[in-house]
Every structure is written in C-alpha cells, then in structure tokens.
Design a protein around this motif. Structure first.
Motif, PDB file in Angstrom:
ATOM      1  N   LEU A   1       1.218  -0.905   0.313  1.00 14.49           N
ATOM      2  CA  LEU A   1       0.179  -0.343  -0.315  1.00 14.49           C
ATOM      3  C   LEU A   1       0.596   1.379   0.160  1.00 14.49           C
ATOM      4  O   LEU A   1       2.047   1.285   0.633  1.00 14.49           O
ATOM      5  N   ARG A   2       0.676   2.290  -0.895  1.00 16.22           N
ATOM      6  CA  ARG A   2       0.953   3.531  -0.667  1.00 16.22           C
ATOM      7  C   ARG A   2       0.856   4.160   0.574  1.00 16.22           C
ATOM      8  O   ARG A   2       0.203   4.112   1.042  1.00 16.22           O
ATOM      9  N   VAL A   3       2.055   4.771   1.692  1.00 17.59           N
ATOM     10  CA  VAL A   3       1.915   5.190   2.734  1.00 17.59           C
ATOM     11  C   VAL A   3       1.193   6.684   1.864  1.00 17.59           C
ATOM     12  O   VAL A   3       1.685   7.348   1.986  1.00 17.59           O
ATOM     13  N   PRO A   4       0.425   6.269   3.031  1.00 17.69           N
ATOM     14  CA  PRO A   4      -0.881   8.166   3.042  1.00 17.69           C
ATOM     15  C   PRO A   4      -0.054   9.127   3.685  1.00 17.69           C
ATOM     16  O   PRO A   4       0.726   8.782   4.249  1.00 17.69           O
ATOM     17  N   ALA A   5      -0.584   9.942   3.036  1.00 14.04           N
ATOM     18  CA  ALA A   5       0.084  11.507   3.562  1.00 14.04           C
ATOM     19  C   ALA A   5      -1.477  11.309   4.877  1.00 14.04           C
ATOM     20  O   ALA A   5      -1.810  11.038   5.478  1.00 14.04           O
ATOM     21  N   GLY A   6      -0.578  12.327   5.538  1.00 12.01           N
ATOM     22  CA  GLY A   6      -1.062  12.985   6.977  1.00 12.01           C
ATOM     23  C   GLY A   6      -1.620  14.674   7.014  1.00 12.01           C
ATOM     24  O   GLY A   6      -1.043  15.348   6.889  1.00 12.01           O
ATOM     25  N   PRO A   7      -1.711  14.746   8.255  1.00 12.86           N
ATOM     26  CA  PRO A   7      -2.474  15.756   8.742  1.00 12.86           C
ATOM     27  C   PRO A   7      -1.026  16.964   8.291  1.00 12.86           C
ATOM     28  O   PRO A   7      -1.625  18.250   8.689  1.00 12.86           O
TER      29      PRO A   7
ATOM     30  N   HIS B   1      22.749  -2.449   1.206  1.00 14.27           N
ATOM     31  CA  HIS B   1      22.599  -1.936  -0.391  1.00 14.27           C
ATOM     32  C   HIS B   1      22.410  -0.371  -0.699  1.00 14.27           C
ATOM     33  O   HIS B   1      21.723   0.193  -1.373  1.00 14.27           O
ATOM     34  N   GLY B   2      23.822   0.259  -0.272  1.00 10.85           N
ATOM     35  CA  GLY B   2      23.233   2.053  -0.411  1.00 10.85           C
ATOM     36  C   GLY B   2      24.518   1.947  -2.009  1.00 10.85           C
ATOM     37  O   GLY B   2      24.761   0.711  -1.753  1.00 10.85           O
ATOM     38  N   SER B   3      23.339   2.965  -3.030  1.00 14.85           N
ATOM     39  CA  SER B   3      24.334   2.195  -3.999  1.00 14.85           C
ATOM     40  C   SER B   3      23.073   3.595  -5.426  1.00 14.85           C
ATOM     41  O   SER B   3      22.507   4.279  -4.184  1.00 14.85           O
ATOM     42  N   SER B   4      23.226   3.426  -6.206  1.00  9.47           N
ATOM     43  CA  SER B   4      23.269   4.759  -7.621  1.00  9.47           C
ATOM     44  C   SER B   4      20.939   3.995  -7.112  1.00  9.47           C
ATOM     45  O   SER B   4      21.194   2.885  -7.431  1.00  9.47           O
ATOM     46  N   ASP B   5      20.652   5.329  -7.998  1.00 10.13           N
ATOM     47  CA  ASP B   5      19.389   4.717  -8.190  1.00 10.13           C
ATOM     48  C   ASP B   5      19.449   3.104  -9.341  1.00 10.13           C
ATOM     49  O   ASP B   5      18.492   2.214  -8.972  1.00 10.13           O
ATOM     50  N   GLU B   6      19.957   3.529  -9.889  1.00 11.40           N
ATOM     51  CA  GLU B   6      19.934   2.949 -11.112  1.00 11.40           C
ATOM     52  C   GLU B   6      20.318   1.641 -10.638  1.00 11.40           C
ATOM     53  O   GLU B   6      19.741   0.569 -10.818  1.00 11.40           O
ATOM     54  N   LEU B   7      21.141   1.116 -10.012  1.00 11.57           N
ATOM     55  CA  LEU B   7      21.953  -0.016  -9.648  1.00 11.57           C
ATOM     56  C   LEU B   7      20.517  -0.570  -8.861  1.00 11.57           C
ATOM     57  O   LEU B   7      20.645  -2.141  -8.552  1.00 11.57           O
ATOM     58  N   ASP B   8      20.125  -0.060  -7.673  1.00 12.26           N
ATOM     59  CA  ASP B   8      18.769  -0.156  -6.526  1.00 12.26           C
ATOM     60  C   ASP B   8      18.478  -0.932  -7.473  1.00 12.26           C
ATOM     61  O   ASP B   8      17.348  -1.809  -7.215  1.00 12.26           O
ATOM     62  N   ARG B   9      17.642  -0.041  -8.479  1.00 15.73           N
ATOM     63  CA  ARG B   9      16.123  -0.736  -9.212  1.00 15.73           C
ATOM     64  C   ARG B   9      16.306  -1.825  -9.851  1.00 15.73           C
ATOM     65  O   ARG B   9      15.563  -2.606 -10.132  1.00 15.73           O
ATOM     66  N   SER B  10      17.763  -1.910 -10.008  1.00 18.25           N
ATOM     67  CA  SER B  10      18.157  -3.331 -11.361  1.00 18.25           C
ATOM     68  C   SER B  10      17.977  -4.227 -10.665  1.00 18.25           C
ATOM     69  O   SER B  10      17.164  -5.749 -11.360  1.00 18.25           O
ATOM     70  N   MET B  11      17.585  -4.515  -9.592  1.00 20.56           N
ATOM     71  CA  MET B  11      17.028  -5.695  -9.588  1.00 20.56           C
ATOM     72  C   MET B  11      16.174  -6.028  -7.993  1.00 20.56           C
ATOM     73  O   MET B  11      15.482  -7.062  -7.285  1.00 20.56           O
ATOM     74  N   LEU B  12      15.372  -5.217  -8.382  1.00 23.51           N
ATOM     75  CA  LEU B  12      14.261  -4.467  -7.616  1.00 23.51           C
ATOM     76  C   LEU B  12      12.673  -5.342  -8.669  1.00 23.51           C
ATOM     77  O   LEU B  12      13.141  -5.326  -9.927  1.00 23.51           O
ATOM     78  N   ARG B  13      12.075  -5.835  -8.406  1.00 23.02           N
ATOM     79  CA  ARG B  13      10.992  -6.849  -8.690  1.00 23.02           C
ATOM     80  C   ARG B  13       9.632  -5.976  -9.309  1.00 23.02           C
ATOM     81  O   ARG B  13       9.946  -4.477  -8.875  1.00 23.02           O
ATOM     82  N   PRO B  14       9.094  -6.198 -10.369  1.00 20.90           N
ATOM     83  CA  PRO B  14       8.471  -5.081 -10.905  1.00 20.90           C
ATOM     84  C   PRO B  14       6.910  -4.356 -10.104  1.00 20.90           C
ATOM     85  O   PRO B  14       6.554  -2.432  -9.839  1.00 20.90           O
ATOM     86  N   GLU B  15       6.616  -5.360  -9.012  1.00 21.36           N
ATOM     87  CA  GLU B  15       5.656  -4.216  -7.612  1.00 21.36           C
ATOM     88  C   GLU B  15       6.646  -3.924  -6.747  1.00 21.36           C
ATOM     89  O   GLU B  15       5.929  -2.316  -6.746  1.00 21.36           O
ATOM     90  N   VAL B  16       7.509  -4.520  -6.729  1.00 24.37           N
ATOM     91  CA  VAL B  16       8.530  -3.299  -5.843  1.00 24.37           C
ATOM     92  C   VAL B  16       8.988  -1.882  -6.472  1.00 24.37           C
ATOM     93  O   VAL B  16       8.801  -0.272  -5.997  1.00 24.37           O
ATOM     94  N   LEU B  17       9.304  -1.652  -7.937  1.00 26.54           N
ATOM     95  CA  LEU B  17       9.297  -0.357  -8.685  1.00 26.54           C
ATOM     96  C   LEU B  17       8.051   0.266  -8.086  1.00 26.54           C
ATOM     97  O   LEU B  17       7.896   1.365  -8.226  1.00 26.54           O
ATOM     98  N   GLU B  18       6.747  -0.209  -8.927  1.00 23.98           N
ATOM     99  CA  GLU B  18       5.604   0.251  -8.815  1.00 23.98           C
ATOM    100  C   GLU B  18       5.780   1.288  -7.103  1.00 23.98           C
ATOM    101  O   GLU B  18       4.797   2.272  -7.235  1.00 23.98           O
ATOM    102  N   PHE B  19       5.723   0.353  -6.403  1.00 28.49           N
ATOM    103  CA  PHE B  19       5.708   0.971  -5.005  1.00 28.49           C
ATOM    104  C   PHE B  19       6.569   2.400  -5.389  1.00 28.49           C
ATOM    105  O   PHE B  19       5.769   3.187  -4.216  1.00 28.49           O
ATOM    106  N   LEU B  20       7.892   2.526  -5.106  1.00 27.47           N
ATOM    107  CA  LEU B  20       8.937   3.694  -5.338  1.00 27.47           C
ATOM    108  C   LEU B  20       8.191   4.425  -6.629  1.00 27.47           C
ATOM    109  O   LEU B  20       7.749   5.894  -5.664  1.00 27.47           O
ATOM    110  N   ASP B  21       7.867   4.097  -7.454  1.00 33.26           N
ATOM    111  CA  ASP B  21       6.689   5.225  -8.171  1.00 33.26           C
ATOM    112  C   ASP B  21       5.834   5.918  -7.789  1.00 33.26           C
ATOM    113  O   ASP B  21       5.807   7.596  -7.017  1.00 33.26           O
TER     114      ASP B  21
END
Length: 547
Positions: free
Chosen positions: A341-347, A445-465
């Motif tokens: 779930l996308r973390v919602p906004a708050g007050p 897991h510290g790294s560049s955005d490209e390298l970090d995203r390179s091993m993520l499943r599609p659902e995780v990439l969707e969550f990050l987006d």
C-alpha cells in the motif's frame, strides 16, 4: 614500513575535502600523505580505476554472520576478490543475534579487526571517546569514489550529521543516491479489490475508512493486525507514519530531539502535539476495532499467521517480507493475494523522514592508522563500497557467470540463481551460495538509483514510483555532544525514551486516557527533560558558533 608517495588529487576532490572540513573544526590533525603506510597500494588509483593491490594484502574484518546466508569460506565473492583484487579477509565472525554485543566487547577490549562492518549511523558514537576507532574524515582524500558520490549526490549536509564534537566523523556510511522507502502496509489486495478500495489511499483518515469497510465486510477478522513490536510498540509502522504527522516515532525516534523551526531550538519529541496526534490516530483504530490490540505485544510469527490464516487483512510490510506472506498463504492453503500500500499523507503533509540516504556502514580500528596496509585498505574499501564497478560486483556478482548484461544496461540473473524472488525455485541463491548481495559487502544496499532499481521486482518499482511524490523532511542542525555531555545525556535519554515507549503503548491501547497527557509530560519533566534539552541546545549553539 614503506610510506606512500603524495598521490595527486583533482582540484574537485581537494575542494570537496576542504568543504567537508569547513565549519567543523576537522581536518587539522589529518595525517600527511607521506605518513600513511602504502604497502600494496596503487600509485595511480582514482575514479574509474579497478583496484588491485600491488602485492597480496590481508585485511582484518569483523563480519556479521546472518542466518539467512551463513558465512562460507569458499564463497565465489571471496575467491574473486582474491583473484582480481589480490585481497583476502582475515574474518572474525559474530552471529547476528549477538552482533552488537560482540562488536562492543571487541572494540572495548581493543581487539577489533581493521574493518568493523554493519554499523548504523549513530552506533559509532559510543566508541568515539575511547579512541578505539579511526576518525575516517581525516582520510577522505584517499577515497576518490566516496568523494565523488558525496559531491554528485549532494550528501554534504548528511555527512555533517555524523560529525562529533571534535568536528570529525567516525563512520564510513553506505550512501544512497535517493531515499528508498521500504516499509508500508501489506493488504489483502483481493479483498481490497472486492470492496472497491484503493491501494493508494490519499490520507491516513481515508485508510481508516477503508479499514472500517473491511471490518463491515469481514466482521470476524481484524482489518489490521501488526508486527515489529519486539523492542517497542509498532516500531516500523509508527516510524513510517510519523513524518506525515510532523514527528518521529518507532524506529525513527532516535534521541528524542525534534527541531522546532519557529522556536529555533530543539524540543522533546515525545511531548509535542504532533506526537500526541499520531498516538491518537492509532488509539482510534484500536478503539474502533480496526487494529488488533495484540499488535503491540505479539511476536512477528503470530502476526504473520493471523494474516496467512485469514484472521487479519493487513499487516506491516516491506518489499522482502511480502514474499514471506505469500509463502505463508501457500503453506496454509489460503487462496489470497497481497500487495503493498502507498503510505498515505497525514495532517502534516505527504512526507518521508529526514535523511535516509546514509545507511549501515563501516568503522575502522584506530590501530589501522599504524598499518603498512592502511592506504591499500582505504583504496579497497573505496572501490568495493563506493565505485560503480565495486557496487555492481558486490550486488550482482560477475558478468557472464552470475548474470548477463544487455547492450542497454539491463542485467538478468542467471536462471539457476535466485535472489529477491527474481527466479523462484532456482536451485541456488546469490547470497547463500555465492556470497554476493550480502549486507556486509553492500553496506545495506547503499548505491545509485539505477543499480538499486536493477534488482527490484516490478511490484517494488511500482511502489517506489507511487512514493516518489513524497518530500523528505529537513534535518535539524547538528548538535554534537562532547565526551562529558554524552555520558550524562545517555542516561537521561534512556530513561526518557523508556517512559515514552511505555506510555506510547498505554495511550494507543486505551490503558491511559489522553486527558492525562499533561500529567505524562510532567512525568518526563521530572526525569531531567529540561536539563537534557538545555544541553542539546547549548551543543547546537556551540556548533553553530564554531562554524
């Protein structure tokens, strides 16, 4: 002992070292280049250079042994490092369950190896006064990849948060190009879809309404039964929710200091109106029967079993634990689907906590300063943990063996290897069987955005987006304590934090009325709260004046 020549640094690198030392008081005691042991070091090492020691180098390493991938001496990672970098590790291993204790004992006794792995920002502070660890900020000129990442990713302010009262920092942190949110709720997406509910609720109030809808449709199940309360109530959930309420909580509570921009001073987090509003929200969930009250006491396995058996419909999660939930469904024969779930906004808005780009890193033993291999060690660490080549090697392994790389840069894991669920059912696992993708080698897991995203499943990439629209809160100004202050405030911090955590649980569970909030604050004031704030604000002002 041979000593190093004065290696050339670019104007940009030299300027960065000066910039990092500015306003900090650091750098005055930095060793001269000709005082550093250079046996095995490369004379022409720099950004873009593959490090290879000019003669065999052995580096002492305090290694955190994770039960999910127990240490094996014949790992391909270690073999390749010896073949290609001419480096071996003399490993002192400590199990995950005893990690912090063993680390503290070895450092306190002066027996720590050269490199001390898996240390989170802030954990190094307790070892500074004893002189057992190296002020690594003195050695940045010998780590060109680290310098470049700091400059290119704009991490100077983040590094300043690590500085101690002497102006130095003592941790080589893992670096992220961008914040990567990981924690959220996992919900029964089949139920959410059935009820027409969104996986991207706009606000926490909307999320509560969604839980009410679930409760009405499934009255015998908990809409939310949570986990991660072993060391405090709802540590992961409060941590990820708190920035949206304008505060810090759970894992992110830290030292309990919150910068009040309007007042221009630090206040105590657990006494603020924003912290109260956060607790009132979760107390409302309990009162309305939407949050299982056992969430604050049950162990993780109990919470997962409730989800897997259909006794609950949502739980705290991250991008790895969701795989465990699916496995639980399969084991229990439950026909269900689960999604992040996308973390919602708050007050307070739609926020992430300040920071998040400095992750678990390394400390260096003070004895390393006298080693003939000091420069070679710095170069190896700089290449492995901060160069693009080294980061890729630690994460993916060897091209043509553990993965392939297309012309467009897309990497594909070998079919007989799995990691992160990329090849479910494969006979081998990248970390367990090969030693790559290991939190010790990857600085968590510290790294560049490209390298970090390179091993993520599609659902995780969707969550990050989905989470990309959130903004990070700003750091408060640095407030490093001197040695005497640190000894004193550590006692106050522990007592204050313990009282806050106990009452956080009591307020959420309804065991204490919010009508008693002022009495609760008064209890904290009777535990040296104001003295703590006075010392913190004096330290902040002293640091500002020194700049």
């Amino acid at each position: 002992m041979r000593t190093t020549r004065k290696y050339a640094t670019t104007a940009t690198a030299a300027a960065l070292v000066l910039a990092l030392a500015a306003c900090s008081g650091g750098g005055d005691d930095a060793p001269d280049a000709d005082e550093i042991g250079d046996v095995g070091a490369m004379a022409d090492y720099g950004v873009g250079t593959t490090f290879r020691a000019t003669e065999p180098v052995e580096i002492g390493l305090l290694y955190r042994d994770h039960p999910n991938y127990p240490l094996q001496e014949d790992w391909d990672f270690l073999t390749k490092l010896e073949e290609n970098q001419n480096v071996t590790f003399d490993i002192v291993s400590a199990p995950l369950a005893e990690w912090d204790q063993r680390k503290g004992l070895l450092i306190g006794a002066g027996d720590a190896p050269d490199v001390i792995s898996v240390t989170y920002p802030g954990q190094e502070v307790q070892f500074v006064a004893g002189g057992a660890i190296l002020p690594v900020s003195d050695y940045l000129e010998h780590m060109p990849n680290l310098q470049q990442k700091i400059k290119d990713w704009g991490l100077e302010a983040d590094l300043d948060q690590l500085r101690q009262e002497d102006g130095e920092f003592y941790l080589l942190p893992g670096l992220r190009e961008s914040v990567r949110p990981m924690y959220t709720f996992a919900v029964r997406s089949d139920v959410w879809s059935e009820l027409g509910l969104s996986l991207e609720p706009a606000t926490f109030d909307e999320f509560a309404d969604d839980l009410r809808t679930v409760k009405e449709a499934y009255p015998d199940a908990w809409p939310l039964s949570d986990r991660w309360s072993a060391n405090g109530p709802l540590e992961a959930t409060l941590n990820m929710a708190a920035p949206n309420f304008g505060t810090a909580a759970g894992w992110g509570y830290g030292e309990g200091l919150w910068w009040d921009e309007d007042a221009g001073e630090y206040v105590y987090t657990g006494t603020t109106p924003e912290y109260r509003e956060l607790l009132e929200y979760f107390a409302g969930l309990v009162e309305d029967g939407l949050l299982d009250p056992e969430s604050l006491t049950q162990d993780d396995d109990q919470a997962i079993q409730k989800l897997g058996s259909g006794q609950s419909m949502a739980i705290g999660a991250n991008d790895q634990e969701i795989l465990r939930y699916r496995t639980t469904f399969e084991e229990l024969g439950t026909d269900a689907e689960v999604a992040l779930l996308r973390v919602p906004a708050g007050p307070a808005g739609d926020h992430l906590a300040a920071g998040g780009r400095l992750v678990s890193g390394l400390m260096l033993s003070a004895d390393l300063a006298e080693s003939e291999h000091l420069l070679a060690t710095l170069q190896l660490l700089d290449w492995l943990y901060y160069s693009d080549e080294g980061l890729e090697f630690a994460k993916w392994g060897v091209e043509g063996e553990t993965y392939t790389k297309a012309a467009d840069g897309t990497r594909t894991l070998a079919e007989d290897i799995d990691i992160n669920g990329l090849n479910p059912g494969a006979p081998t696992v990248l970390n367990t069987d090969y030693g790559y993708h290991n939190g010790v080698w990857m600085l968590e897991h510290g790294s560049s955005d490209e390298l970090d995203r390179s091993m993520l499943r599609p659902e995780v990439l969707e969550f990050l987006d989905q989470m990309a629209g959130k903004t990070s809160l700003e750091y408060g100004p640095p407030r490093p304590f001197d040695e005497l202050e640190r000894e004193q405030v550590s006692l106050w911090q522990t007592a204050l934090r313990d009282h806050v955590m106990q009452n956080t649980a009591r307020f959420i569970l309804g065991q204490r009325s919010f009508d008693e909030w002022d009495a609760y604050v008064a209890e904290l004031e009777g535990m040296n709260l104001q003295q703590y704030l006075d010392v913190a604000n004096e330290a902040q002002q002293r640091y500002a004046d020194a700049g």
